[in-house]
Scaffold this active site. Structure first.
Site, mmCIF file in Angstrom:
data_model
loop_
_atom_site.group_PDB
_atom_site.id
_atom_site.type_symbol
_atom_site.label_atom_id
_atom_site.label_comp_id
_atom_site.label_asym_id
_atom_site.label_seq_id
_atom_site.Cartn_x
_atom_site.Cartn_y
_atom_site.Cartn_z
ATOM 1 N N PHE A 109 0.735 -1.322 0.069
ATOM 2 C CA PHE A 109 0.144 -0.070 -0.041
ATOM 3 C C PHE A 109 0.610 1.297 -0.076
ATOM 4 O O PHE A 109 0.430 2.372 -0.241
ATOM 5 C CB PHE A 109 -0.929 -0.060 1.084
ATOM 6 C CG PHE A 109 -0.237 0.179 2.570
ATOM 7 C CD1 PHE A 109 0.129 1.488 2.909
ATOM 8 C CD2 PHE A 109 0.176 -0.966 3.564
ATOM 9 C CE1 PHE A 109 0.971 1.607 4.269
ATOM 10 C CE2 PHE A 109 1.080 -0.554 4.432
ATOM 11 C CZ PHE A 109 1.166 0.727 4.889
ATOM 12 N N LYS A 138 -2.121 -7.551 -8.854
ATOM 13 C CA LYS A 138 -3.011 -7.390 -7.761
ATOM 14 C C LYS A 138 -2.457 -6.311 -7.118
ATOM 15 O O LYS A 138 -1.466 -6.537 -6.269
ATOM 16 C CB LYS A 138 -2.801 -8.662 -6.922
ATOM 17 C CG LYS A 138 -4.062 -9.035 -5.841
ATOM 18 C CD LYS A 138 -3.370 -9.664 -4.626
ATOM 19 C CE LYS A 138 -3.133 -8.844 -3.533
ATOM 20 N NZ LYS A 138 -3.882 -7.700 -2.910
ATOM 21 N N GLU A 172 -5.294 -4.075 -1.271
ATOM 22 C CA GLU A 172 -6.585 -3.945 -1.080
ATOM 23 C C GLU A 172 -6.994 -2.815 -0.239
ATOM 24 O O GLU A 172 -8.065 -2.257 -0.142
ATOM 25 C CB GLU A 172 -7.300 -5.174 -0.450
ATOM 26 C CG GLU A 172 -6.546 -5.477 1.079
ATOM 27 C CD GLU A 172 -5.283 -6.015 1.055
ATOM 28 O OE1 GLU A 172 -4.767 -6.581 2.175
ATOM 29 O OE2 GLU A 172 -4.859 -6.261 0.003
ATOM 30 N N LYS A 173 -6.022 -2.009 -0.044
ATOM 31 C CA LYS A 173 -6.147 -0.901 0.877
ATOM 32 C C LYS A 173 -6.324 0.334 0.141
ATOM 33 O O LYS A 173 -6.948 1.560 0.542
ATOM 34 C CB LYS A 173 -4.953 -0.604 1.957
ATOM 35 C CG LYS A 173 -5.091 -1.823 3.000
ATOM 36 C CD LYS A 173 -3.728 -1.530 3.978
ATOM 37 C CE LYS A 173 -3.894 -2.400 4.893
ATOM 38 N NZ LYS A 173 -2.577 -2.555 5.878
ATOM 39 N N CYS A 207 9.278 2.381 1.993
ATOM 40 C CA CYS A 207 10.416 1.342 2.083
ATOM 41 C C CYS A 207 11.625 2.195 2.389
ATOM 42 O O CYS A 207 12.559 1.360 2.875
ATOM 43 C CB CYS A 207 10.219 0.312 1.000
ATOM 44 S SG CYS A 207 10.372 1.160 -0.735
ATOM 45 N N GLU A 244 10.260 -3.425 12.009
ATOM 46 C CA GLU A 244 9.745 -2.252 11.074
ATOM 47 C C GLU A 244 8.617 -1.464 11.527
ATOM 48 O O GLU A 244 7.581 -2.188 11.500
ATOM 49 C CB GLU A 244 9.548 -2.902 9.670
ATOM 50 C CG GLU A 244 9.391 -1.841 8.693
ATOM 51 C CD GLU A 244 9.323 -2.362 7.124
ATOM 52 O OE1 GLU A 244 9.272 -1.525 6.235
ATOM 53 O OE2 GLU A 244 8.779 -3.573 7.060
#
Length: 792
Positions: free
Chosen positions: A396, A420, A423-424, A528, A665
């Protein structure tokens, strides 16, 4: 020669058959053939149908008749009646076949020719007199109200002046209504699409999913913010549902068409600043996923044979369309993810400039190698070929840039792709796919499926998928890598990160403070390459805000001077406090919300706390373990957005490498401060950490910088650069637990990941029957090459 140029050589316009393809259901196939036929000047009709297995579509001449009657013997009384001239419909040889195989409808063309001229005006055909679905229901309502056919027709023409129907057609509809036959298929209009282009297989039709399910305006939802703040957000959502608000349901992209999932299960996409539902993501069914893979597999042979120059040209058009819709993409990212508009705009710009424009020039990077005359009359060369169907699983943190890191490179290399999105925040990926289709990407080359565990597992297990690119959490990345590699797939998995910045005592104070605040808190720390840990060499106290030239002068002359000493701790906290925390859509926002708040999220059988609660837990764990909480942003309240997932800038000092907040993290706006006595100790701290994404050093010493870049064990090193993100022509490199796989993203490594090398050895001299040397293994040594086979 392409289709357009070839047709220009003919004087008479050609009526092209619809392009073959795969479709989820029968009605979609029929609609596809019908729409394309209208754009070419003919109309199709159903000739034969076995509803669950096959449908045969033919050309309806539209009332053009010819005389087919046989000669009549006038002496026979029974044949003496008058017969209407032209009583037989002229048969057109055109025929299209739709057949259901493995749950999908496959369109093939049995005969694509016609024996008549195209219709200049589609209104000449009786099909143009058919009523639309809404008109049929209006006719039913007006009939029940007692209106006559002429009155009904007059009212219908007020809303549709181009209606060609007559009262007789209204009578026919009324008769069907009395029989209970009101299926949409019988009354569907075949009026021409305005966007259809004659003689163009890739004519673009605007996806209609947005018109069917318009998004709910946040202005309407937030019409009374004072009252909204007094009640729970869930009550607000229930009230919206009770008054009939329909949330936009995100579609799948399968075989070049945006289709609504048949799944009843869905996930709400939440605006993290307001906690209001933006859209809903369906959990794609297994049949729909198989349809996407089948479409990608079917499109691969023709796409791989498409010249690379044409594939590049598609990317040029794609980047042009991204520039056109950059503001829309940025707003969607901010709405679904929460990052500020400035960060969202920069994300789209980076994905556009760094990756898509890089994909526009991949032809030269796919050039193979050639060696002439490796043996006597033998040449050898290598070529790069696409793999086939590839897949991408996105996280996301970068809703637009991560998809752009994947599919533009993959498809330009000649692969087809299954994407894909997270989904957020799936909206940006769907918008990008719309632009890719508009740019001319053929049907099936890019497909999008939504879902969670089941879809990821299906991608990992599918034998038709040759390679997988993954961005996401460490545990999920390890799971995907293990499952996919066990099936023999190529995989590149970028996972967790714990990026360090080593600050030397000689670093510039102002520049360092600016770098630490921007890299540590930008994007709410949800990226990231966010800076999460700062290691101060020599500790914090000796690092004063002092002019270095003045200090050297004082030391040399041994003159005692009183300096205005400002500790770095205070300056860092002061800069962090100045950041304005609010919704990303606000013009002066510096720090937006984190993406989720819910208590528990389960991904791939691994349980994760929601972003906000997880960050809270790690901050508290660090504090209880002995860390000093210099700045606590957990209890921040944002006026107007009281229910948002906001966390202010947080700074923990005196952190050690055995604390949970350092080992894990955090992925939030939290900066950890550590101390080291020397640069060697600082490098050891970085190297002992399990993650190896990136590390930076801030210094004015070239000796220290060179030592750091040589000895530190990470994938990306920054020198006086807090975030060492490289452009796409250099690979995005990570190491240790931050990456799993052999080939990294982007650059030459990215091209190597999406292609495979084939070596060809060729010989074109005649093979004489008594010359056995040509049957030997090719050898560059002439003496060995001339050796004969041993006698039996």
């Amino acid at each position: 020669m392409d289709i357009q140029s070839s047709t220009e050589l003919n004087e008479a316009p050609q009526m092209l058959p619809p392009p073959p393809g795969t479709f989820v259901d029968r009605e979609e196939l029929i609609q596809h053939v019908g729409d394309f036929a209208v754009s070419q000047g003919y109309v199709v009709t159903i000739k034969q149908s076995k509803r669950d297995r096959v449908v045969v579509l033919g050309c309806d001449r539209g009332g053009v008749y010819r005389n087919r009657r046989k000669p009549i013997d006038e002496s026979i009384a029974e044949n003496s009646r008058n017969r209407k001239t032209g009583s037989r419909l002229t048969n057109c040889p055109f025929e299209a076949l739709g057949k259901k195989e493995d749950g999908l409808w496959i369109l093939s063309i049995k005969n694509g020719t016609h024996n008549h001229e195209p219709l200049k005006d589609i209104s000449e055909h009786p099909s143009a007199r058919r009523f639309s679905e809404s008109e049929v229901f209006l006719i039913k309502e007006m009939t029940e109200a007692g209106l006559k056919p002429r009155q009904i027709l007059k009212r219908l023409r007020q809303s549709n002046p181009e209606l060609l129907s007559t009262p007789k057609h209204v009578y026919n509809v009324k008769a069907k209504l009395r029989q209970g036959n009101v299926t949409v298929r019988n009354f569907k209009s075949l009026r021409p699409q305005k966007s259809a282009v004659r003689n163009n297989y890739q004519s673009v039709v605007e996806p209609s999913w947005r018109q069917r399910n318009p998004p709910v305006s946040l202005d309407v939802i937030q019409c009374n913010s004072d009252q909204q703040s007094l009640i729970p957000t869930t009550w607000v959502l229930m009230d919206l549902c009770s008054i009939g608000a329909i949330f936009q349901r995100v579609p799948n992209l399968i075989g070049g068409r945006f289709v609504d999932s048949q799944s009843f299960a869905s996930i709400d996409v939440i605006n993290p600043a307001t906690l209001l539902v933006v859209s809903q993501v369906p959990l794609t069914t297994n049949g729909e996923y198989r349809a996407a893979v089948f479409a990608a597999k079917r499109a691969f042979p023709s796409w791989r044979n498409t010249p690379v120059a044409i594939r590049q040209r598609t990317m040029f058009k794609f980047q042009e369309l991204i520039r056109r819709d950059m503001d829309k993409l940025a707003m969607n990212i901010t709405t679904e993810h929460g990052k500020t508009l400035k960060d969202a705009y920069n994300e789209v710009l980076c994905g556009l400039v760094e990756v898509v424009e890089h994909a526009c020039g991949l032809a030269t990077l796919q050039i193979g190698e050639f060696i002439s005359n490796v043996s006597n009359g033998v040449d050898s060369y290598s070529i790069r070929e696409p793999l086939g169907v590839c897949a991408g699983i996105c996280s996301f943190d970068f809703p637009a840039m991560i998809p752009l890191w994947m599919f533009p490179i993959a498809v330009t290399c000649g692969n087809t792709f299954i994407l894909k999105p997270s989904e957020k925040d799936p909206g940006a990926a769907v918008m990008l796919s719309e632009l890719a289709v508009e740019a001319g990407l053929p049907c099936g080359v890019l497909n999008i499926v939504h879902g969670t565990n089941d879809i990821v597992n299906a991608i990992c297990d599918d034998e038709d998928i040759k390679a997988i690119s993954f961005f996401g959490p460490n545990a999920a990345g390890a799971y995907v890598y293990a499952r996919a590699s066990a099936k023999g797939k190529r995989i590149q998995s970028n996972t967790g990160a714990k990026n360090h910045a080593v600050v030397m005592p000689d670093a510039s104070v102002d520049a360092t403070l600016t770098a630490l605040v921007a890299a540590g808190f930008g994007g709410a720390g949800q990226k990231c390459m966010a800076l999460s840990t700062v290691v101060f060499v020599g500790g914090l106290t000796p690092w004063y805000f002092v002019s270095s030239s003045l200090l050297c002068y004082v030391v040399r002359l041994s003159i005692l001077v009183v300096f205005d000493i400002l500790l770095l701790e205070d300056k860092l906290v002061e800069r962090a406090k100045a950041l304005r925390v609010t919704a990303g859509t606000e013009p002066d926002a510096d720090l937006g919300p984190v993406i989720s708040k819910q208590a528990l999220v389960k991904v791939l059988a691994v349980a994760f706390l929601g972003a906000k609660e997880r960050i809270h837990r790690l901050i508290q764990a660090g504090f209880e373990s002995g860390a000093k909480l210099l700045l606590d942003g957990r209890n921040i309240m944002v006026p107007g957005y009281e229910h948002g997932n906001f966390i202010g800038a947080t700074i923990l000092s005196d952190v050690t490498d055995n604390m949970e907040c350092y080992k894990e993290e955090i992925f939030g706006p939290v900066l950890l401060c550590m101390q080291a006595d020397s640069i060697d100790e600082a490098i050891n701290i970085v190297n002992r950490n399990k993650y190896g994404n990136g590390a930076s050093i801030l210094t004015t010493s070239g000796v220290a910088a060179r030592k750091f870049q040589t000895e530190v064990e990470v994938g990306q090193v920054g020198i006086n650069v807090p975030i060492s993100v490289v452009p796409p022509f250099s690979s995005y490199t990570s190491s240790k637990s931050s990456f799993a796989g052999d080939l990294n993203f982007d650059g030459k490594a990215g091209i190597q990941f999406y292609t495979q090398v084939k070596t060809v050895t060729q010989q074109w001299k005649d093979l004489l029957s008594n010359d056995l040397t040509s049957l030997q293994f090719p050898c560059s040594n002439s003496d060995e090459a001339s050796m004969q086979l041993p006698s039996s």
